[in-house]
Design a protein around this motif. Sequence first.
Motif, PDB file in Angstrom:
ATOM      1  N   THR A 229       0.985  -1.288  -0.009  1.00 30.18           N
ATOM      2  CA  THR A 229      -0.061   0.212   0.087  1.00 30.18           C
ATOM      3  C   THR A 229       0.833   1.204   0.176  1.00 30.18           C
ATOM      4  OG1 THR A 229      -1.781  -1.081   1.059  1.00 30.18           O
ATOM      5  CG2 THR A 229      -1.835   1.277   1.239  1.00 30.18           C
ATOM      6  N   ARG A 230       1.937   1.323   0.727  1.00 31.70           N
ATOM      7  CA  ARG A 230       2.850   2.368   0.698  1.00 31.70           C
ATOM      8  C   ARG A 230       3.256   2.649  -0.394  1.00 31.70           C
ATOM      9  NH1 ARG A 230       5.193   0.861   4.955  1.00 31.70           N
ATOM     10  NH2 ARG A 230       6.991   0.015   4.004  1.00 31.70           N
ATOM     11  N   GLU A 231       4.123   1.652  -0.872  1.00 29.95           N
ATOM     12  CA  GLU A 231       4.846   1.716  -2.019  1.00 29.95           C
ATOM     13  C   GLU A 231       3.866   2.220  -3.391  1.00 29.95           C
ATOM     14  OE1 GLU A 231       6.595  -2.283  -2.878  1.00 29.95           O
ATOM     15  OE2 GLU A 231       8.083  -1.765  -1.491  1.00 29.95           O
ATOM     16  N   GLN A 232       2.742   1.736  -3.268  1.00 29.88           N
ATOM     17  CA  GLN A 232       1.839   2.085  -4.472  1.00 29.88           C
ATOM     18  C   GLN A 232       1.304   3.480  -4.376  1.00 29.88           C
ATOM     19  OE1 GLN A 232       1.709   0.455  -7.410  1.00 29.88           O
ATOM     20  NE2 GLN A 232       2.654  -1.454  -6.361  1.00 29.88           N
ATOM     21  N   LEU A 233       1.038   4.186  -3.298  1.00 32.92           N
ATOM     22  CA  LEU A 233       0.568   5.345  -2.802  1.00 32.92           C
ATOM     23  C   LEU A 233       1.655   6.272  -3.438  1.00 32.92           C
ATOM     24  CD1 LEU A 233      -1.733   5.078   0.257  1.00 32.92           C
ATOM     25  CD2 LEU A 233      -2.295   5.397  -2.196  1.00 32.92           C
ATOM     26  N   GLN A 234       2.981   5.766  -2.936  1.00 34.21           N
ATOM     27  CA  GLN A 234       4.208   6.582  -3.257  1.00 34.21           C
ATOM     28  C   GLN A 234       4.245   6.809  -4.786  1.00 34.21           C
ATOM     29  OE1 GLN A 234       7.332   4.653  -1.359  1.00 34.21           O
ATOM     30  NE2 GLN A 234       7.151   5.687   0.496  1.00 34.21           N
ATOM     31  N   ALA A 235       3.890   5.829  -5.417  1.00 34.98           N
ATOM     32  CA  ALA A 235       4.111   5.843  -7.148  1.00 34.98           C
ATOM     33  C   ALA A 235       3.025   6.731  -7.502  1.00 34.98           C
ATOM     34  CB  ALA A 235       3.895   4.225  -7.694  1.00 34.98           C
ATOM     35  N   LEU A 236       1.796   6.578  -6.858  1.00 33.35           N
ATOM     36  CA  LEU A 236       0.502   7.277  -7.313  1.00 33.35           C
ATOM     37  C   LEU A 236       0.961   8.933  -7.110  1.00 33.35           C
ATOM     38  CD1 LEU A 236      -2.284   7.165  -8.423  1.00 33.35           C
ATOM     39  CD2 LEU A 236      -2.924   7.071  -6.100  1.00 33.35           C
ATOM     40  N   ASP A 237       1.641   9.174  -5.902  1.00 38.23           N
ATOM     41  CA  ASP A 237       1.985  10.558  -5.723  1.00 38.23           C
ATOM     42  C   ASP A 237       2.865  11.002  -6.583  1.00 38.23           C
ATOM     43  OD1 ASP A 237       1.995  12.869  -3.519  1.00 38.23           O
ATOM     44  OD2 ASP A 237       4.145  12.269  -3.648  1.00 38.23           O
ATOM     45  N   ALA A 238       3.811  10.295  -7.045  1.00 33.38           N
ATOM     46  CA  ALA A 238       4.759  10.798  -8.055  1.00 33.38           C
ATOM     47  C   ALA A 238       3.948  10.995  -9.402  1.00 33.38           C
ATOM     48  CB  ALA A 238       5.706   9.649  -8.451  1.00 33.38           C
ATOM     49  N   LEU A 239       2.958  10.328  -9.764  1.00 35.26           N
ATOM     50  CA  LEU A 239       2.278  10.414 -11.015  1.00 35.26           C
ATOM     51  C   LEU A 239       1.429  11.725 -10.906  1.00 35.26           C
ATOM     52  CD1 LEU A 239       0.895   6.839 -11.880  1.00 35.26           C
ATOM     53  CD2 LEU A 239       2.507   8.199 -13.079  1.00 35.26           C
ATOM     54  N   GLU A 240       0.842  11.769  -9.677  1.00 40.57           N
ATOM     55  CA  GLU A 240       0.095  13.137  -9.412  1.00 40.57           C
ATOM     56  C   GLU A 240       0.932  14.444  -9.513  1.00 40.57           C
ATOM     57  OE1 GLU A 240      -1.835  12.452  -5.765  1.00 40.57           O
ATOM     58  OE2 GLU A 240      -3.264  11.144  -6.556  1.00 40.57           O
ATOM     59  N   ARG A 241       2.103  14.258  -9.069  1.00 44.91           N
ATOM     60  CA  ARG A 241       3.111  15.436  -8.956  1.00 44.91           C
ATOM     61  C   ARG A 241       3.660  15.762 -10.525  1.00 44.91           C
ATOM     62  NH1 ARG A 241       4.239  17.214  -3.847  1.00 44.91           N
ATOM     63  NH2 ARG A 241       3.917  15.731  -2.167  1.00 44.91           N
ATOM     64  N   SER A 242       3.743  15.031 -11.090  1.00 43.57           N
ATOM     65  CA  SER A 242       4.137  14.994 -12.628  1.00 43.57           C
ATOM     66  C   SER A 242       2.984  15.525 -13.531  1.00 43.57           C
ATOM     67  CB  SER A 242       4.693  13.691 -13.113  1.00 43.57           C
ATOM     68  OG  SER A 242       3.687  12.783 -13.209  1.00 43.57           O
ATOM     69  N   GLU A 243       1.823  15.635 -12.790  1.00 46.98           N
ATOM     70  CA  GLU A 243       0.689  15.976 -13.722  1.00 46.98           C
ATOM     71  C   GLU A 243       0.345  15.125 -14.963  1.00 46.98           C
ATOM     72  OE1 GLU A 243      -1.739  18.507 -13.306  1.00 46.98           O
ATOM     73  OE2 GLU A 243      -0.969  18.422 -11.384  1.00 46.98           O
ATOM     74  N   CYS A 244       0.304  13.711 -14.374  1.00 42.27           N
ATOM     75  CA  CYS A 244       0.303  12.519 -15.504  1.00 42.27           C
ATOM     76  C   CYS A 244      -0.979  12.505 -16.200  1.00 42.27           C
ATOM     77  CB  CYS A 244       0.520  11.233 -15.035  1.00 42.27           C
ATOM     78  SG  CYS A 244       0.321  10.114 -16.134  1.00 42.27           S
ATOM     79  N   ALA A 245      -1.135  12.669 -17.609  1.00 38.30           N
ATOM     80  CA  ALA A 245      -2.236  13.183 -18.543  1.00 38.30           C
ATOM     81  C   ALA A 245      -3.075  11.621 -18.778  1.00 38.30           C
ATOM     82  CB  ALA A 245      -2.170  13.756 -19.608  1.00 38.30           C
ATOM     83  N   SER A 246      -2.294  10.547 -18.396  1.00 42.03           N
ATOM     84  CA  SER A 246      -3.217   9.174 -18.507  1.00 42.03           C
ATOM     85  C   SER A 246      -4.145   8.781 -17.674  1.00 42.03           C
ATOM     86  CB  SER A 246      -1.666   8.151 -18.623  1.00 42.03           C
ATOM     87  OG  SER A 246      -2.154   6.752 -18.940  1.00 42.03           O
ATOM     88  N   ILE A 247      -5.048   8.277 -17.673  1.00 45.09           N
ATOM     89  CA  ILE A 247      -5.774   7.802 -17.020  1.00 45.09           C
ATOM     90  C   ILE A 247      -5.518   6.468 -16.645  1.00 45.09           C
ATOM     91  CG2 ILE A 247      -7.821   9.063 -17.706  1.00 45.09           C
ATOM     92  CD1 ILE A 247      -8.953   6.821 -18.812  1.00 45.09           C
ATOM     93  N   ASP A 248      -4.706   5.518 -17.550  1.00 47.44           N
ATOM     94  CA  ASP A 248      -4.506   4.309 -17.105  1.00 47.44           C
ATOM     95  C   ASP A 248      -3.197   3.999 -15.979  1.00 47.44           C
ATOM     96  OD1 ASP A 248      -6.322   3.080 -18.954  1.00 47.44           O
ATOM     97  OD2 ASP A 248      -5.126   3.488 -20.515  1.00 47.44           O
TER      98      ASP A 248
END
Length: 316
Positions: A139-158
């Motif tokens: 859970t911690r690792e995936q949320l860290q990965a999700l946080d990185a995607l959010e901070r980079s303003e990832c335009a992919s929904i997938d």
Amino acid sequence: MFGYVRPSPGRLTQEEQELFSSAYCGLCHTLHRRYGAAARMILNYDLTFLAILLSDGKACSSCQRRCIAHPIQKRTCGKPTAALDTAADMSVILMWWQLQDGVADHGFWSGLKYKAASLFLRRAYQKARLAQPAFDQNTREQLQALDALERSECASIDRPADTFALLLSGAAEVVEDATRRRVLRQMFYHLGRWIYLTDAADDLKKDLRSGSYNPLALRFTHCQGVLTPESREALAETMDRSIEQMAAAFELADFGCWTPIIRSIVYEGMYGVGRAVLDGTFHQREKRENRATLHERQEQKYERSLSGIGCLQYRK
């Protein structure tokens, strides 16, 4: 977790509805027993579904109990099981990291409520982490990965949806039987993906007002937080795909007494909630249902389940 996953009561018998309620109350009592009265605030339908999927389905024992929410009339409550204990542990872990995400995403003043809630949950989280270390780490690792995607303003929904899906699929790793573990891994994965997209659609207007990350705002065409018909149809299509993959995996395993409830959720309940979210009527429906009687709620949901699904189509 967000409370989107629920059965369609119009498709359940009274006995099956009572069984679902026993799982809901059973998880509530388990959270209280393992983590104290305040932990009951974590309870929602998504976590009840988690407990149901982790159950072996061989026995559905229940008893009549009172609680603080129902101090006079006893309610049917599922007896303690390993699945309920595991679901309670995972519920605490999920809530803890959701609170930490809230602290990180908000400033000092707006983040105070997340910090205060974390203080109340800290001891419970420490106990849950010891009980489910692998799930906590994933859970911690995936949320860290999700946080990185959010901070980079990832335009992919997938990509963000896949990350949250991998987070939830980690719940299957506690299952000993290899075949059942593979089935649940697939179901949890697509459940997580569907929840992420549903929540993103539900929060689109709010996220645009606050400036928070929402991949739908970057990927689809919208006007003041309302998706265009074409965008809504495209989103509904990818949400449908995840439900269909859940259904395909569900048919590969025997869930015993929980089978009709899971079937109601996967084949109808999720489509109905998804439609309501995309139509912008989900919270209006919740308010109406909170004012209705139990019988009226069942009739309303049953009538809605027979009506058109909008962009989402009911599939057997």
